[in-house]
Design an enzyme around this catalytic site. Structure first.
Site, PDB file in Angstrom:
ATOM      1  N   GLY A  52    -130.337  82.080  -0.225  1.00  0.00           N
ATOM      2  CA  GLY A  52    -129.696  82.185  -1.169  1.00  0.00           C
ATOM      3  C   GLY A  52    -129.672  83.702  -1.416  1.00  0.00           C
ATOM      4  O   GLY A  52    -130.756  84.369  -0.219  1.00  0.00           O
TER       5      GLY A  52
ATOM      6  N   HIS B 227    -140.311  84.033 -13.273  1.00  0.00           N
ATOM      7  CA  HIS B 227    -140.428  82.370 -12.544  1.00  0.00           C
ATOM      8  C   HIS B 227    -142.094  82.113 -13.117  1.00  0.00           C
ATOM      9  O   HIS B 227    -141.661  80.636 -12.620  1.00  0.00           O
ATOM     10  CB  HIS B 227    -141.370  83.030 -11.272  1.00  0.00           C
ATOM     11  CG  HIS B 227    -140.187  83.432  -9.893  1.00  0.00           C
ATOM     12  ND1 HIS B 227    -139.381  82.573  -9.257  1.00  0.00           N
ATOM     13  CD2 HIS B 227    -139.216  84.597 -10.300  1.00  0.00           C
ATOM     14  CE1 HIS B 227    -138.554  83.540  -8.972  1.00  0.00           C
ATOM     15  NE2 HIS B 227    -138.288  84.263  -9.222  1.00  0.00           N
TER      16      HIS B 227
ATOM     17  N   SER C 167    -129.285  84.290  -7.028  1.00  0.00           N
ATOM     18  CA  SER C 167    -128.048  82.952  -6.564  1.00  0.00           C
ATOM     19  C   SER C 167    -128.516  81.474  -7.271  1.00  0.00           C
ATOM     20  O   SER C 167    -127.400  80.895  -7.745  1.00  0.00           O
ATOM     21  CB  SER C 167    -128.357  83.171  -5.126  1.00  0.00           C
ATOM     22  OG  SER C 167    -129.498  82.167  -4.475  1.00  0.00           O
TER      23      SER C 167
END
EC number: 2.7.1.156
Length: 188
Positions: free
Chosen positions: A19, A62, A23
């Site tokens: 992606g 993350h 996204s």
């Protein structure tokens, strides 16, 4: 996330999640890893740069999303070795991301790059772990103005295209939605 016939003689449990930027592809890959019920090893291909506050913030975002019980392995260039070392059949290896790995190896000559891709393909084919590979889609925009940008775009696009048929599932994540291309699409 079922197993699908890759070809008559080989089954794969690998998953490719592609992606554009922002996204939701990493979040989707993380959800798949969590749902696998396996011990998860997050293989990060990013290199940390304390001089780049934005990059550091992205890496930290993350990290904050990952459960504490997941282990993290940093493999900015030696992805193949990390997959071999950590690829037990009871594990899920989440690789985030192939685009960063390509960027880290962008200076390789074409022959060296082809050799690395072939090694990665062989490891993906042989790995007993569930692999979840995250990759950026870069070819939908403007043609890069500089040769190195075109090399990156072409190498990443070709890598995704070579790995896709090796995977049981191929997802396209865009606008916060994941589409299972393995069910919706036809191989080219």
């Amino acid at each position: 996330m079922g197993r699908a016939q890759q070809n008559p003689s080989t089954e794969s449990s690998a998953v490719l999640v592609c992606g554009p930027a922002r996204s939701g592809k990493s979040e989707w890959a993380e959800r798949l890893a969590h749902q696998s019920g396996r011990s998860v090893v997050y293989i990060a291909t990013a290199r940390e740069d304390p001089e780049d506050a934005d990059w550091s913030a992205r890496i930290e975002a993350h990290r904050c999303r990952r459960p504490e019980q997941w282990s993290t392995v940093c493999a900015p260039t030696e992805l193949e070795a990390a997959l071999v070392e950590h690829g037990g059949s009871d594990r899920c290896l989440l690789i985030d991301s192939l685009g960063t790995w390509v960027a880290n190896l962008i200076e390789l000559e074409d022959a060296q790059w082809r050799e690395r891709v072939e090694r990665l393909e062989a490891v993906v084919d042989a790995c007993p772990a569930l692999l979840i590979l995250v990759a950026e889609e870069t070819g939908w925009g403007v043609i890069p103005a500089y040769p190195i940008g075109r090399t990156f775009r072409d190498r990443l696009g070709n890598l995704i295209r070579r790995l896709g048929p090796r995977c049981a599932s191929n997802y396209l994540v865009t606008g916060g939605y994941a589409l299972d291309l393995s069910l919706l699409g036809k191989p080219v």
